[in-house]
Design a protein around this motif. Structure first.
Motif, PDB file in Angstrom:
ATOM      1  N   UNK A 122       0.869  -1.165   0.000  1.00  0.00           N
ATOM      2  CA  UNK A 122       0.000   0.000   0.000  1.00  0.00           C
ATOM      3  C   UNK A 122       0.905   1.214   0.000  1.00  0.00           C
ATOM      4  N   UNK A 123       0.830   2.033  -1.035  1.00  0.00           N
ATOM      5  CA  UNK A 123       1.686   3.199  -1.181  1.00  0.00           C
ATOM      6  C   UNK A 123       0.852   4.470  -1.086  1.00  0.00           C
ATOM      7  N   UNK A 124       1.280   5.387  -0.218  1.00  0.00           N
ATOM      8  CA  UNK A 124       0.645   6.699  -0.080  1.00  0.00           C
ATOM      9  C   UNK A 124       1.725   7.738  -0.337  1.00  0.00           C
ATOM     10  N   UNK A 125       1.528   8.556  -1.357  1.00  0.00           N
ATOM     11  CA  UNK A 125       2.494   9.602  -1.701  1.00  0.00           C
ATOM     12  C   UNK A 125       1.798  10.953  -1.673  1.00  0.00           C
ATOM     13  N   UNK A 126       2.455  11.906  -1.021  1.00  0.00           N
ATOM     14  CA  UNK A 126       1.881  13.250  -0.988  1.00  0.00           C
ATOM     15  C   UNK A 126       2.865  14.237  -1.598  1.00  0.00           C
ATOM     16  N   UNK A 127       2.367  15.415  -1.894  1.00  0.00           N
ATOM     17  CA  UNK A 127       3.191  16.482  -2.462  1.00  0.00           C
ATOM     18  C   UNK A 127       3.454  17.572  -1.436  1.00  0.00           C
ATOM     19  N   UNK A 128       3.499  17.171  -0.161  1.00  0.00           N
ATOM     20  CA  UNK A 128       3.758  18.106   0.922  1.00  0.00           C
ATOM     21  C   UNK A 128       5.242  18.380   1.081  1.00  0.00           C
ATOM     22  N   UNK A 129       5.634  18.857   2.249  1.00  0.00           N
ATOM     23  CA  UNK A 129       7.025  19.264   2.468  1.00  0.00           C
ATOM     24  C   UNK A 129       8.001  18.113   2.710  1.00  0.00           C
ATOM     25  N   UNK A 176       8.024   1.563   5.008  1.00  0.00           N
ATOM     26  CA  UNK A 176       9.149   2.280   4.411  1.00  0.00           C
ATOM     27  C   UNK A 176       8.724   3.727   4.185  1.00  0.00           C
ATOM     28  N   UNK A 177       9.512   4.664   4.697  1.00  0.00           N
ATOM     29  CA  UNK A 177       9.268   6.100   4.501  1.00  0.00           C
ATOM     30  C   UNK A 177      10.431   6.677   3.729  1.00  0.00           C
ATOM     31  N   UNK A 178      10.135   7.499   2.725  1.00  0.00           N
ATOM     32  CA  UNK A 178      11.221   8.160   1.993  1.00  0.00           C
ATOM     33  C   UNK A 178      10.713   9.471   1.418  1.00  0.00           C
ATOM     34  N   UNK A 179      11.619  10.429   1.371  1.00  0.00           N
ATOM     35  CA  UNK A 179      11.293  11.713   0.766  1.00  0.00           C
ATOM     36  C   UNK A 179      11.288  11.581  -0.749  1.00  0.00           C
ATOM     37  N   UNK A 180      10.435  12.357  -1.381  1.00  0.00           N
ATOM     38  CA  UNK A 180      10.346  12.405  -2.838  1.00  0.00           C
ATOM     39  C   UNK A 180      10.995  13.687  -3.326  1.00  0.00           C
ATOM     40  N   UNK A 181      11.467  13.690  -4.533  1.00  0.00           N
ATOM     41  CA  UNK A 181      12.059  14.889  -5.139  1.00  0.00           C
ATOM     42  C   UNK A 181      11.083  15.493  -6.134  1.00  0.00           C
ATOM     43  N   UNK A 182      10.862  16.772  -6.169  1.00  0.00           N
ATOM     44  CA  UNK A 182      11.547  17.800  -5.383  1.00  0.00           C
ATOM     45  C   UNK A 182      10.957  17.980  -3.984  1.00  0.00           C
ATOM     46  N   UNK A 183       9.761  17.435  -3.738  1.00  0.00           N
ATOM     47  CA  UNK A 183       9.161  17.528  -2.411  1.00  0.00           C
ATOM     48  C   UNK A 183       8.113  16.440  -2.275  1.00  0.00           C
TER      49      UNK A 183
END
Length: 102
Positions: A31-38, A82-89
């Motif tokens: 289950x993947x949740x991706x946001x465009x937050x900070x 698993x938590x990881x930051x996305x680029x650019x945010x």
């Protein structure tokens, strides 16, 4: 559903994408949740699944248990969070759960 709640709480008004898939070997449902937050600073990202951990300066209501509980549930089912930051945010949270064979 802590990972979705966190996306809504910490990235309000940001786009959120939810997907359900599987690992390449089909041993895990993901289950993947991706946001465009900070996203999260690296030091917060490392501690985010610790029980009762709240990032310094956090003003969003909560008790610091959501991601910890999600990680523990995944672990009980042979998986992981698993938590990881996305680029650019943004932030990606993936809940891996082992699929039981019949």
């Amino acid at each position: 559903m802590s990972v979705l709640n966190n996306a809504q709480k910490y990235a309000p008004k940001a786009a959120v994408q939810v997907e359900l898939g599987h690992s390449d070997d089909r041993q895990f449902a993901i289950l993947s949740v991706q946001d465009e937050g900070p996203g999260m600073p690296p030091e917060v990202l490392q501690r985010a699944i610790e029980p009762f951990y709240r990032a310094p300066g956090t003003r969003v209501p909560g008790n610091g248990l959501g991601l910890s509980v999600a990680a523990q549930v995944a672990q009980v089912h042979g998986g992981r969070l698993v938590l990881r930051n996305l680029e650019p945010h943004g932030l990606a949270a993936e809940l891996w759960i082992r699929v039981q064979s019949a």
